[in-house]
Design an enzyme around this catalytic site. Structure first.
Site, short mmCIF file in Angstrom:
data_model
loop_
_atom_site.label_atom_id
_atom_site.label_comp_id
_atom_site.label_asym_id
_atom_site.label_seq_id
_atom_site.Cartn_x
_atom_site.Cartn_y
_atom_site.Cartn_z
N HIS A 55 0.32 4.45 -2.45
CA HIS A 55 0.10 5.82 -1.95
C HIS A 55 1.24 6.76 -2.33
O HIS A 55 1.04 7.97 -2.41
CB HIS A 55 -0.14 5.80 -0.44
CG HIS A 55 -1.54 5.40 -0.08
ND1 HIS A 55 -2.17 5.81 1.06
CD2 HIS A 55 -2.45 4.63 -0.73
CE1 HIS A 55 -3.41 5.31 1.10
NE2 HIS A 55 -3.58 4.58 0.03
N HIS B 63 -6.24 -5.76 -2.26
CA HIS B 63 -7.01 -6.00 -1.04
C HIS B 63 -7.20 -7.50 -0.77
O HIS B 63 -7.97 -7.85 0.12
CB HIS B 63 -8.35 -5.27 -1.10
CG HIS B 63 -8.18 -3.77 -1.12
ND1 HIS B 63 -9.21 -2.91 -1.44
CD2 HIS B 63 -7.11 -2.98 -0.85
CE1 HIS B 63 -8.76 -1.65 -1.37
NE2 HIS B 63 -7.50 -1.66 -1.03
N THR B 64 -6.54 -8.35 -1.50
CA THR B 64 -6.47 -9.77 -1.16
C THR B 64 -5.60 -9.99 0.08
O THR B 64 -5.60 -11.07 0.66
CB THR B 64 -5.92 -10.61 -2.34
OG1 THR B 64 -5.81 -11.98 -1.93
CG2 THR B 64 -4.53 -10.15 -2.77
N ARG C 150 0.82 -1.21 0.00
CA ARG C 150 0.00 0.00 0.00
C ARG C 150 0.86 1.27 0.00
O ARG C 150 0.49 2.27 -0.62
CB ARG C 150 -0.92 -0.02 1.23
CG ARG C 150 -1.93 1.11 1.23
CD ARG C 150 -3.00 0.86 2.27
NE ARG C 150 -4.05 1.86 2.22
CZ ARG C 150 -4.42 2.62 3.26
NH1 ARG C 150 -3.79 2.48 4.42
NH2 ARG C 150 -5.39 3.49 3.14
N ASN D 107 -4.02 8.57 4.83
CA ASN D 107 -2.79 8.02 5.40
C ASN D 107 -2.76 8.02 6.93
O ASN D 107 -2.18 7.11 7.54
CB ASN D 107 -1.58 8.84 4.90
CG ASN D 107 -1.30 8.61 3.43
OD1 ASN D 107 -1.67 7.57 2.88
ND2 ASN D 107 -0.66 9.58 2.78
N ASP E 10 -10.04 -9.52 2.89
CA ASP E 10 -10.70 -10.71 2.35
C ASP E 10 -10.46 -11.88 3.30
O ASP E 10 -9.75 -11.73 4.31
CB ASP E 10 -10.32 -11.00 0.88
CG ASP E 10 -9.07 -11.86 0.71
OD1 ASP E 10 -8.38 -12.16 1.71
OD2 ASP E 10 -8.78 -12.24 -0.44
C1 HEM Z 1 -9.22 1.58 -5.94
C2 HEM Z 1 -9.13 2.43 -4.98
C3 HEM Z 1 -8.69 2.09 -3.59
C4 HEM Z 1 -9.29 2.50 -2.44
C5 HEM Z 1 -10.53 3.39 -2.34
C6 HEM Z 1 -8.56 1.93 -1.35
C7 HEM Z 1 -8.85 2.13 -0.02
C8 HEM Z 1 -8.28 1.44 1.02
C9 HEM Z 1 -8.68 1.54 2.40
C10 HEM Z 1 -9.76 2.48 2.92
C11 HEM Z 1 -7.94 0.68 3.12
C12 HEM Z 1 -8.02 0.43 4.62
C13 HEM Z 1 -7.22 1.49 5.34
C14 HEM Z 1 -7.51 1.56 6.82
O1 HEM Z 1 -8.66 1.39 7.21
O2 HEM Z 1 -6.56 1.82 7.59
C15 HEM Z 1 -7.04 0.03 2.21
C16 HEM Z 1 -6.12 -0.92 2.57
C17 HEM Z 1 -5.20 -1.46 1.69
N1 HEM Z 1 -5.01 -1.09 0.37
FE1 HEM Z 1 -6.29 0.00 -0.74
N2 HEM Z 1 -7.53 1.19 -1.83
C18 HEM Z 1 -7.56 1.26 -3.20
C19 HEM Z 1 -6.64 0.69 -4.07
C20 HEM Z 1 -5.51 0.04 -3.68
C21 HEM Z 1 -4.41 -0.30 -4.55
C22 HEM Z 1 -4.32 0.09 -6.02
C23 HEM Z 1 -3.50 -0.95 -3.79
C24 HEM Z 1 -2.16 -1.51 -4.17
C25 HEM Z 1 -1.81 -1.82 -5.40
C26 HEM Z 1 -4.05 -1.05 -2.45
C27 HEM Z 1 -3.47 -1.73 -1.40
C28 HEM Z 1 -4.01 -1.83 -0.14
C29 HEM Z 1 -3.53 -2.75 0.86
C30 HEM Z 1 -2.46 -3.82 0.65
C31 HEM Z 1 -4.26 -2.50 2.03
C32 HEM Z 1 -4.08 -3.17 3.41
C33 HEM Z 1 -2.95 -2.43 4.12
C34 HEM Z 1 -2.58 -2.95 5.51
O3 HEM Z 1 -3.12 -3.95 5.98
O4 HEM Z 1 -1.72 -2.30 6.12
N3 HEM Z 1 -5.25 -0.42 -2.42
N4 HEM Z 1 -7.26 0.52 0.93
#
Ligand code: HEM
Ligand SMILES: *[C@@H]1O[C@H](CO)[C@@H](O)[C@H](O)[C@H]1NC(C)=O
Ligand SMILES: *[C@@H]1O[C@H](CO)[C@@H](O)[C@H](O)[C@H]1NC(C)=O
Ligand SMILES: *[C@@H]1O[C@H](CO)[C@@H](O)[C@H](O)[C@H]1NC(C)=O
Ligand SMILES: *[C@@H]1O[C@H](CO)[C@@H](O)[C@H](O)[C@H]1NC(C)=O
Length: 320
Positions: free
Chosen positions: A66, A194-195, A62, A94, A239
């Site tokens: 970002h 998000h897998t 992530r 963030n 997931d």
């Molecule tokens: C399509 C639009 C996207 C939205 C709206 C989005 C939004 C979010 C949100 C809200 C979270 C949870 C954050 C929290 O509650 O602290 C999250 C987690 C995450 N996102 Fe996304 N995301 C998007 C696309 C992506 C992309 C493109 C990637 C990487 C290629 C990504 C990778 C991740 C990962 C790996 C997590 C888990 C992080 C952790 O456990 O520390 N996301 N995302």
């Protein structure tokens, strides 16, 4: 006289050989000569960090996303606030959410030691750590394009303007990706990041209480640890196989079990191109892995600083 002439010839020859790269061209072999140990050093620290805490792989993936979506993949997300700018760490998407900065510091120290100097940029470290995390959690391996340099500034407002929030509609998500030079396929396949990893209650509360395109049992189970008020920081896996990089994310969308509103926006079961991609990836994990790797390279190519632009930071948290 002859000595002076050969010295002049020598200077001309040397000057003609110094090529200052001006194009924003990255290359997989960028560090092959200057530091062949760089990539193994990064993988080794990522491996240790994931062994210590499996979620860190998601957090590192992530961070690269970002970074790239805010003025390009330039390491700007890593900069702490200074008296001349407020950085990206406190932006809404963030704050209390992005993590992994200590691991990036550990990698930078290990790489600089392996290379006997600071030659690998923090922006490239983010790109490689993201790839290594995906691979080590069971996803595809792929060659990372390299040669990015690090930004000398950062902007909290740019982070707020450019990162998509989880309440975005499908058309807002697509516009956001298109504004970064990415397309529908990139949106669908990269969302499957998000897998792995977790989300906080505050990121999915509106979805589980107010969305109608959600499996009722799934919503009820999510409400258990995410009350209507309070518990903002309580986390839930994005997931059901959160430590495995697989296509279960897409299978869940078919059952209306996307945790974020933005996840379920990609599949509404009414015949859109987005629906068709979700269906395809849910059935074919090879095409998912191949397209994911390809879209990661597309994302990694967003506006890199190259040539004499930016710098190679000594400390990823500060400009030199
Ligand atoms: C399509 C639009 C996207 C939205 C709206 C989005 C939004 C979010 C949100 C809200 C979270 C949870 C954050 C929290 O509650 O602290 C999250 C987690 C995450 N996102 Fe996304 N995301 C998007 C696309 C992506 C992309 C493109 C990637 C990487 C290629 C990504 C990778 C991740 C990962 C790996 C997590 C888990 C992080 C952790 O456990 O520390 N996301 N995302
Ligand atoms: C959530 O966690 C952050 C630290 O990560 C903390 O500053 C904040 O107060 C917490 N919020 C709630 C509602 O507990
Ligand atoms: C950073 O500085 C450059 C050059 O000074 C400027 O063009 C750019 O807009 C700045 N970016 C941010 C995020 O402030
Ligand atoms: C659900 O929608 C109602 C009506 O729009 C709103 O008042 C409420 O705050 C929403 N709940 C959540 C958890 O977003
Ligand atoms: C699909 O359904 C959603 C809501 O369920 C609607 O907003 C959208 O316009 C529909 N798209 C098509 C192509 O029918």
């Amino acid at each position: 006289m002859a000595g002076l002439r050969s010295l002049l010839v020598c200077i001309v020859v040397v000057a003609a050989t110094i090529v200052i790269p001006t194009s924003a061209q990255l290359s997989a072999s960028f560090y092959n000569r200057v530091c062949p140990k760089a990539l193994p050093a990064i993988r080794s620290i990522v491996k240790q960090a994931i062994f210590h805490e499996p979620r860190i792989g998601a957090s590192l993936l992530r961070l690269h996303f970002h970074d790239c979506f805010v003025n390009g993949c330039d390491g700007s997300i890593l900069l702490d606030d200074t008296s001349s700018f407020t950085g990206e760490k406190t932006a809404f998407p963030n704050a209390n959410s992005v993590r992994g900065f200590d691991v990036i510091d550990d990698i930078k120290n290990a790489v600089d030691k392996a290379c006997k100097g600071s030659v690998v940029s923090c922006a490239d470290i983010l790109a490689v750590a993201a790839r290594d995390s995906v691979f080590l959690l069971g996803g595809p391996d792929y060659e990372v394009q390299l040669g990015r340099r690090d930004a000398r500034n950062a902007s909290v407002n740019d982070a707020n303007r450019n990162l998509p929030p989880p309440f975005f509609s499908f058309s807002q998500l697509l516009s956001n990706f298109q504004a970064h030079g990415l397309n529908l396929k990139d949106l669908v396949v990269l969302s499957a990041a998000h897998t792995i990893g977790l989300a906080r209650c505050t990121s999915f509360r509106a979805r589980i209480y107010n969305d109608t395109n959600i499996d009722p049992k799934f919503a009820a189970s999510a409400k258990y640890n995410c009350p209507t008020t309070g518990g903002d920081n309580n986390t839930r896996p994005l997931d059901s196989t959160t430590r495995q990089f697989d296509n279960v994310y897409f299978k869940a969308l078919l059952q209306q079990k996307g945790l974020l509103h933005s996840d379920q926006e990609l599949y509404k079961n009414n015949g859109t191109d987005s629906d068709k991609l979700v269906l395809k990836y849910s059935r074919n994990s090879e095409s998912f892995e191949k397209d994911f790797a390809n879209s990661m390279i597309n994302m990694g190519n967003i506006k890199p600083l190259t040539g004499n632009n930016g710098e190679v930071r000594l400390n990823c948290r500060k400009i030199n």
